[in-house]
Design a protein around this motif. Structure first.
Motif, mmCIF file in Angstrom:
data_model
loop_
_atom_site.group_PDB
_atom_site.id
_atom_site.type_symbol
_atom_site.label_atom_id
_atom_site.label_comp_id
_atom_site.label_asym_id
_atom_site.label_seq_id
_atom_site.Cartn_x
_atom_site.Cartn_y
_atom_site.Cartn_z
ATOM 1 N N ARG A 49 0.827 -1.211 0.000
ATOM 2 C CA ARG A 49 0.000 0.000 0.000
ATOM 3 C C ARG A 49 0.861 1.261 0.000
ATOM 4 O O ARG A 49 0.351 2.361 0.114
ATOM 5 C CB ARG A 49 -0.924 0.006 1.223
ATOM 6 C CG ARG A 49 -2.008 -1.039 1.163
ATOM 7 C CD ARG A 49 -2.966 -0.919 2.331
ATOM 8 N NE ARG A 49 -2.339 -1.136 3.618
ATOM 9 C CZ ARG A 49 -2.168 -2.334 4.182
ATOM 10 N NH1 ARG A 49 -2.584 -3.419 3.564
ATOM 11 N NH2 ARG A 49 -1.590 -2.435 5.355
ATOM 12 N N LEU A 50 2.188 1.089 -0.068
ATOM 13 C CA LEU A 50 3.163 2.175 -0.075
ATOM 14 C C LEU A 50 3.277 2.881 1.270
ATOM 15 O O LEU A 50 3.710 4.034 1.347
ATOM 16 C CB LEU A 50 2.886 3.167 -1.213
ATOM 17 C CG LEU A 50 2.966 2.551 -2.614
ATOM 18 C CD1 LEU A 50 2.566 3.565 -3.676
ATOM 19 C CD2 LEU A 50 4.360 1.991 -2.887
ATOM 20 N N ASP A 51 2.909 2.169 2.343
ATOM 21 C CA ASP A 51 3.174 2.656 3.690
ATOM 22 C C ASP A 51 4.644 2.394 4.006
ATOM 23 O O ASP A 51 5.134 1.288 3.757
ATOM 24 C CB ASP A 51 2.332 1.911 4.734
ATOM 25 C CG ASP A 51 0.849 2.140 4.577
ATOM 26 O OD1 ASP A 51 0.447 3.293 4.344
ATOM 27 O OD2 ASP A 51 0.089 1.154 4.683
ATOM 28 N N THR A 52 5.328 3.373 4.558
ATOM 29 C CA THR A 52 6.701 3.159 5.017
ATOM 30 C C THR A 52 6.615 2.632 6.437
ATOM 31 O O THR A 52 6.190 3.334 7.348
ATOM 32 C CB THR A 52 7.509 4.465 4.963
ATOM 33 O OG1 THR A 52 7.510 4.947 3.610
ATOM 34 C CG2 THR A 52 8.934 4.245 5.423
ATOM 35 N N LEU A 53 6.997 1.378 6.616
ATOM 36 C CA LEU A 53 6.896 0.723 7.921
ATOM 37 C C LEU A 53 8.159 0.898 8.751
ATOM 38 O O LEU A 53 8.119 0.814 9.978
ATOM 39 C CB LEU A 53 6.597 -0.762 7.735
ATOM 40 C CG LEU A 53 5.349 -1.090 6.902
ATOM 41 C CD1 LEU A 53 5.196 -2.580 6.733
ATOM 42 C CD2 LEU A 53 4.111 -0.484 7.528
ATOM 43 N N ALA A 54 9.289 1.097 8.078
ATOM 44 C CA ALA A 54 10.567 1.313 8.769
ATOM 45 C C ALA A 54 11.480 2.070 7.810
ATOM 46 O O ALA A 54 11.370 1.918 6.594
ATOM 47 C CB ALA A 54 11.202 -0.013 9.175
ATOM 48 N N ALA A 55 12.366 2.869 8.375
ATOM 49 C CA ALA A 55 13.341 3.604 7.570
ATOM 50 C C ALA A 55 14.567 3.860 8.422
ATOM 51 O O ALA A 55 14.460 4.018 9.638
ATOM 52 C CB ALA A 55 12.755 4.933 7.092
ATOM 53 N N ASN A 56 15.733 3.891 7.780
ATOM 54 C CA ASN A 56 16.929 4.258 8.531
ATOM 55 C C ASN A 56 16.980 5.785 8.657
ATOM 56 O O ASN A 56 16.127 6.503 8.105
ATOM 57 C CB ASN A 56 18.191 3.653 7.906
ATOM 58 C CG ASN A 56 18.518 4.190 6.518
ATOM 59 O OD1 ASN A 56 17.911 5.133 6.020
ATOM 60 N ND2 ASN A 56 19.503 3.569 5.885
ATOM 61 N N ALA A 57 17.948 6.288 9.388
ATOM 62 C CA ALA A 57 18.015 7.729 9.662
ATOM 63 C C ALA A 57 18.118 8.544 8.382
ATOM 64 O O ALA A 57 17.468 9.584 8.237
ATOM 65 C CB ALA A 57 19.203 8.027 10.588
ATOM 66 N N LEU A 58 18.913 8.080 7.425
ATOM 67 C CA LEU A 58 19.065 8.820 6.176
ATOM 68 C C LEU A 58 17.779 8.757 5.346
ATOM 69 O O LEU A 58 17.415 9.726 4.687
ATOM 70 C CB LEU A 58 20.260 8.290 5.383
ATOM 71 C CG LEU A 58 20.684 9.105 4.169
ATOM 72 C CD1 LEU A 58 20.896 10.577 4.521
ATOM 73 C CD2 LEU A 58 21.950 8.517 3.556
ATOM 74 N N GLY A 59 17.077 7.644 5.415
ATOM 75 C CA GLY A 59 15.783 7.544 4.736
ATOM 76 C C GLY A 59 14.782 8.530 5.309
ATOM 77 O O GLY A 59 14.044 9.195 4.571
ATOM 78 N N ARG A 60 14.749 8.639 6.640
ATOM 79 C CA ARG A 60 13.843 9.604 7.285
ATOM 80 C C ARG A 60 14.244 11.038 6.935
ATOM 81 O O ARG A 60 13.394 11.903 6.719
ATOM 82 C CB ARG A 60 13.815 9.384 8.796
ATOM 83 C CG ARG A 60 13.076 8.105 9.194
ATOM 84 C CD ARG A 60 12.927 7.977 10.708
ATOM 85 N NE ARG A 60 14.198 7.880 11.406
ATOM 86 C CZ ARG A 60 14.895 6.759 11.579
ATOM 87 N NH1 ARG A 60 14.435 5.607 11.107
ATOM 88 N NH2 ARG A 60 16.047 6.762 12.238
#
Length: 195
Positions: A49-60
């Protein structure tokens, strides 16, 4: 495969499928460690559904405008279609929107009874004329470079920049800023010793 999924979805819903409970995949700790172990590349775990469930610091840090917009719920389709910031954030906004519609079309064909997906598509159709037009065209565009599929419908997405380019320099600058901001935040949240 997509046409098969659509044909299956068009038929009567088997009672077991219509009544089954929604399955919510969880990002395993090992996957979280993998994306956190890539501090120089923006990395994410997304669902269909294109929900971001987790991201690293650079992704955020890279997607800070999406995280800053309380209406998106860390969903890149909502961000692309509903946030005014998306048109300036994405250099190729039109490609991103077509890709988002394509991903959601494929997901709807595979999971026709996913209530959260139906709600998202309904919300986007109601709130975005552009999404409604694209969705109605049934034109599936899926560009998923740098994506690794996991079980449970999750994907790991990692971005990189070509070496010796302005994009690589910008990514390095963002990584440096993100690391500094993270250290400042950690210092601000330290509890002073009472000894």
């Amino acid at each position: 495969m997509h046409l098969y999924d659509l044909a299956r979805a068009a038929g009567p819903a088997p009672r077991a499928q219509a009544e089954r409970r929604e399955f919510r995949p969880v990002v395993r700790p090992g996957v979280t460690r993998i994306i956190e172990g890539m501090p120089h590349l923006p990395a994410f775990v997304k669902n269909e559904r294109l929900d971001t469930l987790a991201a690293n610091a650079l992704g955020r840090a890279l997607f800070a405008p999406m995280y800053a917009d309380p209406t998106t719920g860390a969903n890149s389709a909502r961000f692309a279609f509903l946030s005014p910031a998306a048109r300036t954030f994405y250099t190729d906004w039109e490609r991103v929107t077509y890709e988002s519609v394509g991903v959601l079309c494929v997901a709807a064909g595979k999971n026709p009874y996913d209530r959260d997906l139906s709600n998202l598509i309904g919300e986007l159709c109601t709130r975005s004329d552009i999404f409604r037009t694209m969705w109605g065209s049934h034109d599936v565009h899926v560009f998923r470079e740098g994506t690794k599929r996991l079980e449970d419908g999750l994907s790991v997405v990692v971005y990189s920049a070509p070496p010796n380019t302005a994009a690589e320099d910008a990514l390095k600058l963002l990584a440096s800023w993100s690391a500094t901001a993270g250290q400042d935040h950690a210092r601000d949240t330290d509890i002073p010793s009472t000894k």
